[in-house]
Design a protein around this motif. Sequence first.
Motif, short mmCIF file in Angstrom:
data_model
loop_
_atom_site.label_atom_id
_atom_site.label_comp_id
_atom_site.label_asym_id
_atom_site.label_seq_id
_atom_site.Cartn_x
_atom_site.Cartn_y
_atom_site.Cartn_z
N LYS A 17 20.44 7.87 39.65
CA LYS A 17 19.00 8.38 39.73
C LYS A 17 18.84 9.72 39.64
CE LYS A 17 18.41 4.07 42.89
NZ LYS A 17 19.37 3.47 42.47
N LEU A 18 19.20 10.25 38.48
CA LEU A 18 19.07 11.72 38.26
C LEU A 18 18.12 11.92 36.88
CD1 LEU A 18 22.95 12.60 38.35
CD2 LEU A 18 21.06 13.26 40.14
N PRO A 19 17.49 12.91 36.95
CA PRO A 19 16.57 13.20 35.66
C PRO A 19 17.97 13.40 34.68
CG PRO A 19 16.67 15.13 37.21
CD PRO A 19 17.49 13.84 37.82
N VAL A 20 17.51 13.10 33.32
CA VAL A 20 18.35 13.23 32.20
C VAL A 20 17.41 14.27 31.27
CG1 VAL A 20 19.22 12.18 30.04
CG2 VAL A 20 19.32 11.09 32.19
N ILE A 21 18.52 15.32 30.93
CA ILE A 21 17.77 16.47 30.07
C ILE A 21 18.63 16.19 28.64
CG2 ILE A 21 17.43 18.76 29.49
CD1 ILE A 21 17.68 18.77 32.95
N HIS A 22 17.94 15.92 27.70
CA HIS A 22 18.55 15.82 26.19
C HIS A 22 18.24 17.28 25.70
CE1 HIS A 22 19.21 11.57 26.65
NE2 HIS A 22 17.97 11.51 26.74
N LEU A 23 19.23 18.26 25.41
CA LEU A 23 19.13 19.54 24.87
C LEU A 23 18.45 19.47 23.42
CD1 LEU A 23 22.39 21.36 26.23
CD2 LEU A 23 19.93 21.20 27.08
N ASP A 24 18.68 18.59 22.70
CA ASP A 24 18.01 18.40 21.40
C ASP A 24 16.60 18.40 21.46
OD1 ASP A 24 20.55 18.73 19.82
OD2 ASP A 24 20.48 16.29 19.50
N LYS A 25 16.07 17.69 22.42
CA LYS A 25 14.67 17.50 22.75
C LYS A 25 14.15 18.94 22.92
CE LYS A 25 11.92 14.08 24.26
NZ LYS A 25 12.16 12.70 25.16
N HIS A 26 14.78 19.72 23.61
CA HIS A 26 14.43 21.27 23.93
C HIS A 26 14.58 22.14 22.86
CE1 HIS A 26 13.00 19.50 27.37
NE2 HIS A 26 13.88 18.84 27.71
N TYR A 27 15.63 22.12 22.19
CA TYR A 27 15.96 23.13 21.24
C TYR A 27 15.28 22.96 20.00
CZ TYR A 27 19.08 25.82 17.94
OH TYR A 27 19.37 26.98 16.98
N TRP A 28 15.12 21.88 19.30
CA TRP A 28 14.35 21.54 18.07
C TRP A 28 12.82 21.41 18.33
CZ3 TRP A 28 17.06 22.54 14.05
CH2 TRP A 28 18.48 22.46 14.11
N LEU A 29 12.13 22.21 17.74
CA LEU A 29 10.68 22.38 17.77
C LEU A 29 10.24 21.52 16.61
CD1 LEU A 29 10.33 26.02 18.42
CD2 LEU A 29 10.16 24.20 19.95
N ALA A 30 8.83 21.43 16.44
CA ALA A 30 8.40 20.62 15.37
C ALA A 30 9.05 20.81 13.85
CB ALA A 30 6.92 20.99 15.18
N ASN A 31 9.08 19.57 13.19
CA ASN A 31 9.83 19.71 11.74
C ASN A 31 11.26 20.44 11.76
OD1 ASN A 31 7.46 18.54 10.67
ND2 ASN A 31 6.43 20.45 10.87
N TRP A 32 12.12 20.18 12.97
CA TRP A 32 13.37 20.69 12.96
C TRP A 32 13.41 22.19 12.89
CZ3 TRP A 32 16.95 17.29 14.36
CH2 TRP A 32 16.62 16.01 14.21
N THR A 33 12.42 22.95 13.53
CA THR A 33 12.53 24.26 13.53
C THR A 33 13.41 24.68 14.85
OG1 THR A 33 10.48 24.40 12.55
CG2 THR A 33 11.27 26.37 13.52
N PRO A 34 14.52 25.42 14.97
CA PRO A 34 15.10 25.77 16.13
C PRO A 34 14.46 26.66 16.88
CG PRO A 34 16.22 26.76 14.02
CD PRO A 34 15.04 25.93 13.53
N ARG A 35 14.66 26.51 18.17
CA ARG A 35 13.89 27.48 19.09
C ARG A 35 14.99 28.88 19.05
NH1 ARG A 35 10.61 26.42 23.32
NH2 ARG A 35 10.93 24.29 23.20
N ASP A 36 14.16 29.85 19.52
CA ASP A 36 14.96 31.13 19.51
C ASP A 36 15.95 31.14 20.60
OD1 ASP A 36 13.85 33.25 21.73
OD2 ASP A 36 12.35 31.61 20.96
N ASN A 37 17.14 31.58 20.46
CA ASN A 37 18.05 31.68 21.49
C ASN A 37 17.71 32.11 22.94
OD1 ASN A 37 20.01 30.60 19.76
ND2 ASN A 37 21.01 32.81 19.30
N ASP A 38 16.94 33.28 22.82
CA ASP A 38 16.58 33.83 24.30
C ASP A 38 15.72 32.90 24.82
OD1 ASP A 38 17.78 36.18 23.85
OD2 ASP A 38 16.14 37.36 23.28
N SER A 39 14.65 32.12 24.68
CA SER A 39 13.92 31.23 24.97
C SER A 39 14.60 29.99 25.57
CB SER A 39 12.72 30.76 24.49
OG SER A 39 12.74 30.18 23.22
N PHE A 40 15.53 29.54 24.38
CA PHE A 40 16.60 28.38 24.78
C PHE A 40 17.39 28.80 26.08
CE2 PHE A 40 20.11 25.63 23.76
CZ PHE A 40 19.64 24.28 23.97
#
Length: 170
Positions: free
Chosen positions: A26-49
């Motif tokens: 009963k824990l929240p699941v965090i998929h890092l890919d969902k947060h690293y990749w922005l629209a159209n497979w654009t990577p998020r910048d390292n600092d904000s990630f």
Amino acid sequence: MNRVMVIGSPGSGKSTLSQHLGRHYKLPVIHLDKHYWLANWTPRDNDSFDQMLEQFASQEQWVIDGNYSRTMDIRLKRAEQVIWLDMPTWLCLYRVFKRRLIYHKKSRPDMNEECQEKLDLAFLKWVWNYRKRSRPATIQKLREGSAHTEVIILKSKAEVAAYIDSLPVE
């Protein structure tokens, strides 16, 4: 169990196991890919990630799925348990091809909705070389940073199934 880190090659089964663990504990699941990749497979910048990852890791409860070895220490210092899916390359490649067919022209549930499933040569090479490229560094990180953390290494589908069967009744 409050904080579980799931790592492994693409196609190793991280997201599937993470979802199972999230339901079980009963824990929240965090998929890092969902947060690293922005629209159209654009990577998020390292600092904000990194800032986002610090926020996730500082929470009291989570299952975090994803490698991102550059940021592994952030999760490792807070994880109670690390599950490393150290699967054979052939199995990971099979699963990568399989999910490409299943999610053709769609986004996976563990991915940003604006990233349709794709498969290219660079990604296949990434999976093919994972064990040679990433495995030694992962072993080293787990040795260095896991004195307070239970580390479980699963190397086959049968070991994953046995691990799931062994989970305590909550």
